[in-house]
Scaffold this motif. Structure first.
Motif, PDB file in Angstrom:
ATOM      1  N   LYS A  43      -3.588   0.137  -7.366  1.00  0.00           N
ATOM      2  CA  LYS A  43      -3.509   1.242  -8.323  1.00  0.00           C
ATOM      3  C   LYS A  43      -2.068   1.659  -8.567  1.00  0.00           C
ATOM      4  CE  LYS A  43      -7.875   3.290  -6.811  1.00  0.00           C
ATOM      5  NZ  LYS A  43      -8.490   4.486  -6.236  1.00  0.00           N
ATOM      6  N   GLY A  44      -1.226   1.411  -7.615  1.00  0.00           N
ATOM      7  CA  GLY A  44       0.178   1.793  -7.717  1.00  0.00           C
ATOM      8  C   GLY A  44       0.857   1.570  -6.389  1.00  0.00           C
ATOM      9  N   PHE A  45       2.131   1.861  -6.357  1.00  0.00           N
ATOM     10  CA  PHE A  45       2.915   1.673  -5.138  1.00  0.00           C
ATOM     11  C   PHE A  45       3.725   2.933  -4.844  1.00  0.00           C
ATOM     12  CE2 PHE A  45       2.206  -2.614  -6.755  1.00  0.00           C
ATOM     13  CZ  PHE A  45       1.722  -3.244  -5.623  1.00  0.00           C
ATOM     14  N   ASP A  46       3.026   4.059  -4.758  1.00  0.00           N
ATOM     15  CA  ASP A  46       3.741   5.317  -4.517  1.00  0.00           C
ATOM     16  C   ASP A  46       3.697   5.734  -3.046  1.00  0.00           C
ATOM     17  OD1 ASP A  46       1.138   6.139  -4.254  1.00  0.00           O
ATOM     18  OD2 ASP A  46       1.205   7.650  -5.829  1.00  0.00           O
ATOM     19  N   ASP A  47       3.423   4.787  -2.161  1.00  0.00           N
ATOM     20  CA  ASP A  47       3.451   5.005  -0.719  1.00  0.00           C
ATOM     21  C   ASP A  47       2.409   6.013  -0.249  1.00  0.00           C
ATOM     22  OD1 ASP A  47       4.597   3.973   1.592  1.00  0.00           O
ATOM     23  OD2 ASP A  47       6.015   5.625   1.802  1.00  0.00           O
ATOM     24  N   GLU A  48       1.277   6.034  -0.938  1.00  0.00           N
ATOM     25  CA  GLU A  48       0.176   6.921  -0.585  1.00  0.00           C
ATOM     26  C   GLU A  48      -1.050   6.093  -0.225  1.00  0.00           C
ATOM     27  OE1 GLU A  48       0.216  10.215  -0.180  1.00  0.00           O
ATOM     28  OE2 GLU A  48       2.341  10.246  -0.713  1.00  0.00           O
ATOM     29  N   LEU A  49      -1.751   6.507   0.818  1.00  0.00           N
ATOM     30  CA  LEU A  49      -2.936   5.795   1.291  1.00  0.00           C
ATOM     31  C   LEU A  49      -4.044   5.752   0.245  1.00  0.00           C
ATOM     32  CD1 LEU A  49      -3.866   4.281   3.785  1.00  0.00           C
ATOM     33  CD2 LEU A  49      -4.695   6.431   4.720  1.00  0.00           C
ATOM     34  N   ALA A  50      -4.093   6.742  -0.631  1.00  0.00           N
ATOM     35  CA  ALA A  50      -5.124   6.781  -1.672  1.00  0.00           C
ATOM     36  C   ALA A  50      -4.986   5.632  -2.670  1.00  0.00           C
ATOM     37  CB  ALA A  50      -5.067   8.119  -2.407  1.00  0.00           C
ATOM     38  N   GLN A  51      -3.868   4.932  -2.645  1.00  0.00           N
ATOM     39  CA  GLN A  51      -3.624   3.837  -3.582  1.00  0.00           C
ATOM     40  C   GLN A  51      -4.105   2.481  -3.071  1.00  0.00           C
ATOM     41  OE1 GLN A  51      -2.346   4.463  -6.635  1.00  0.00           O
ATOM     42  NE2 GLN A  51      -2.411   6.601  -6.034  1.00  0.00           N
TER      43      GLN A  51
END
Length: 124
Positions: A43-51
């Protein structure tokens, strides 16, 4: 434009469980090794586990299903895959496999093996 595919997996998850077709297998139990692989478009690479897929969740699903005694290993794998789909509906591919160490039959057998693969799109 480049496209990414991401894999999140657990390999060689060791469990003792009571799975088996024969009643004595469900009494004495056996040792099993499970592999669980997921693949998806991130979904993205914003360093969040939700991704991503949380492999702690994968471990919990495996542990819960290994405690739920079944006759067939295929049923165990189907239940694992169904729970992963519920948690992560965006997953494109799930491969789940299980090895039963020293299956109770004549001869020296290292393990029996069953693998089940889910894809979100039907094969052509």
């Amino acid at each position: 434009m480049s496209h990414f595919k991401q894999t999140v997996a657990l390999r060689d998850v060791k469990c003792f469980a009571m799975h088996g077709y024969y009643p004595e297998e469900q009494l004495i139990g056996n040792h099993f090794i499970i592999d669980l692989v997921t693949e998806f478009t991130p979904k993205g690479f914003d360093d969040e586990l939700a991704q991503t897929v949380n492999y702690e969740d994968l471990n919990l699903v495996i542990r819960e299903e290994m405690e739920n005694t079944q006759k067939l290993l295929e049923t165990v794998l189907k239940n694992i895959i169904s729970k992963v789909i519920e948690l992560y509906p965006f997953v494109d591919l799930i491969e789940a496999s299980i090895r039963k160490l020293n299956p109770p039959m004549p001869g020296q057998i290292g393990h029996s093996f069953v693998k089940l693969t889910y894809t979100s799109t039907p094969a052509i």
